[in-house]
Design an enzyme around this catalytic site. Structure first.
Site, PDB file in Angstrom:
ATOM      1  N   LYS A 101       0.867  -1.189   0.000  1.00 43.66           N
ATOM      2  CA  LYS A 101       0.000   0.000   0.000  1.00 43.66           C
ATOM      3  C   LYS A 101       0.901   1.236   0.000  1.00 43.66           C
ATOM      4  O   LYS A 101       0.985   1.974   0.985  1.00 43.66           O
ATOM      5  CB  LYS A 101      -0.946  -0.011   1.195  1.00 43.66           C
ATOM      6  CG  LYS A 101      -2.231  -0.789   0.924  1.00 43.66           C
ATOM      7  CD  LYS A 101      -3.164  -0.796   2.112  1.00 43.66           C
ATOM      8  CE  LYS A 101      -3.950   0.488   2.305  1.00 43.66           C
ATOM      9  NZ  LYS A 101      -5.094   0.646   1.390  1.00 43.66           N
TER      10      LYS A 101
HETATM   11  C1  LIG Z   1      -6.271  -0.331  -3.941  1.00 45.96           C
HETATM   12  C2  LIG Z   1      -7.091  -0.916  -2.844  1.00 45.96           C
HETATM   13  N1  LIG Z   1      -7.693  -2.101  -3.026  1.00 45.96           N
HETATM   14  C3  LIG Z   1      -8.426  -2.685  -2.072  1.00 45.96           C
HETATM   15  C4  LIG Z   1      -8.623  -2.080  -0.845  1.00 45.96           C
HETATM   16  C5  LIG Z   1      -9.422  -2.766   0.217  1.00 45.96           C
HETATM   17  O1  LIG Z   1      -8.559  -3.219   1.228  1.00 45.96           O
HETATM   18  P1  LIG Z   1      -9.056  -3.417   2.728  1.00 45.96           P
HETATM   19  O2  LIG Z   1     -10.213  -4.334   2.675  1.00 45.96           O
HETATM   20  O3  LIG Z   1      -7.915  -4.021   3.445  1.00 45.96           O
HETATM   21  O4  LIG Z   1      -9.406  -2.075   3.229  1.00 45.96           O
HETATM   22  C6  LIG Z   1      -8.032  -0.843  -0.600  1.00 45.96           C
HETATM   23  C7  LIG Z   1      -8.229  -0.184   0.691  1.00 45.96           C
HETATM   24  O5  LIG Z   1      -7.855   0.915   0.941  1.00 45.96           O
HETATM   25  C8  LIG Z   1      -7.239  -0.249  -1.614  1.00 45.96           C
HETATM   26  O6  LIG Z   1      -6.655   0.935  -1.435  1.00 45.96           O
END
Ligand SMILES: Cc1ncc(COP(=O)(O)O)c(C=O)c1O
Length: 302
Positions: free
Chosen positions: A157
């Protein structure tokens, strides 16, 4: 945005208005930072942070992937988050840890710049419109291709990755949609700009595999487990954009967006929230608040 009293910065609780960085902070210029997004819920048993430890573990993994030397342990950052929530008294909202290359040298090489950490939190309600949870959102397939493991690792991330998401999001909003879905360099569906995707067809639920370039979303993981508990067959398989158009139901998961139905893709109508989406959304709402015995360990109390 609604503010709170303090932000945690490298071990100190700093007043919100005084939480500042130098303008030559490396991450500001070169995207050398990783982030997390976590939700806190107010419940009868006290405040629950959903999968706090798992989020911090993913922060540590994200740091490792971009060679950020995280000076704090997972336990220390879990404690720091709880300290911040106690200090600010935030009842419900969002927590944003950020690990970033700070001020030191300029230039692409980040290795001589200190690794710094901050944790902020604030009240944050619905990510899309308040009615999106029931009516669903209209999305398009973006002309921006999703980043891949040989360019920017989608498994981290990293803040830099969010330029890819932001480009897709900007164009989708300007075209009158609420969000965008991105395809990978093979043309398969990856995810939306900050949400994982689930398609329902003939009672079977399919989500793109992590190898497509989708983030290992913690809500994605939770939704897969919850859907299987409810008796559904859940597959992690590649989807084409036409599979999206022909879905019986389509929904997205994410910490900010929770479970959000998708009512159309490129104006091919899928429909308002379907029964399977509603069932998973309802169960997930209980799971994240620590109300489902099987998943009580995911509920971490402040
Ligand atoms: C690019 C992306 N995909 C998927 C998600 C979903 O991830 P999570 O369920 O861990 O919040 C996020 C969450 O911020 C994201 O930034």
């Amino acid at each position: 945005m609604q503010t709170v009293s303090k932000i945690w910065m490298d071990g100190e609780l700093v007043d919100w208005d005084k939480a500042q960085v130098h303008v030559l902070t490396h991450a500001l210029h070169y995207g050398t930072a990783v982030l997390e997004g976590i939700r806190v819920y107010s419940t009868d048993q006290g405040r629950v942070v959903f999968r706090l430890t798992d989020h911090i573990k993913r922060l540590a993994d994200s740091s490792k992937l971009i060679a950020l030397d995280l000076k704090y342990s997972v336990d220390e950052l879990v404690e720091a988050t709880k300290t911040l929530l106690r200090e600010t008294g935030l009842e419900e909202g969002y927590v944003r840890p950020l690990v970033y290359r700070g001020f030191g040298e300029m230039g692409v090489n980040p290795l001589n710049n200190p690794t710094q950490v901050l944790i902020a939190c604030w009240p944050w309600g619905a990510y899309h419109s308040p009615e999106a949870a029931e009516k669903g959102i209209r999305v398009c397939v973006s002309s921006w291709e999703r980043i891949n493991d040989n360019s920017l690792p989608p498994a981290s991330k990293t803040t830099a990755n969010y330029m890819n998401s932001a480009l897709a999001k900007i164009d989708s909003l300007r075209a009158g949609f609420e969000d965008a879905i991105m395809l990978n360099n093979q043309g398969f569906v990856t995810e939306a700009t900050a949400m994982n995707l689930f398609s329902v067809k003939d009672g079977v639920i399919t989500t793109p595999p992590l190898s497509s370039g989708a983030l290992r979303g913690l809500r994605r993981d939770a939704a897969i487990k919850v859907a299987r508990d409810l008796g559904y067959d859940v597959k992690e398989e590649n989807l084409r954009r036409t599979d999206l158009y022909l879905s019986d139901e389509l929904f997205a998961t994410g910490t900010a967006a929770e479970v959000t139905p998708i009512r159309s893709v490129d104006d091919r109508v899928i429909g308002p929230r379907g029964p399977i989406t509603a069932q998973i959304q309802g169960t997930m709402s209980d799971v994240v608040r620590g109300r489902v015995d099987k998943y009580k360990d995911w509920a971490e109390y402040v």
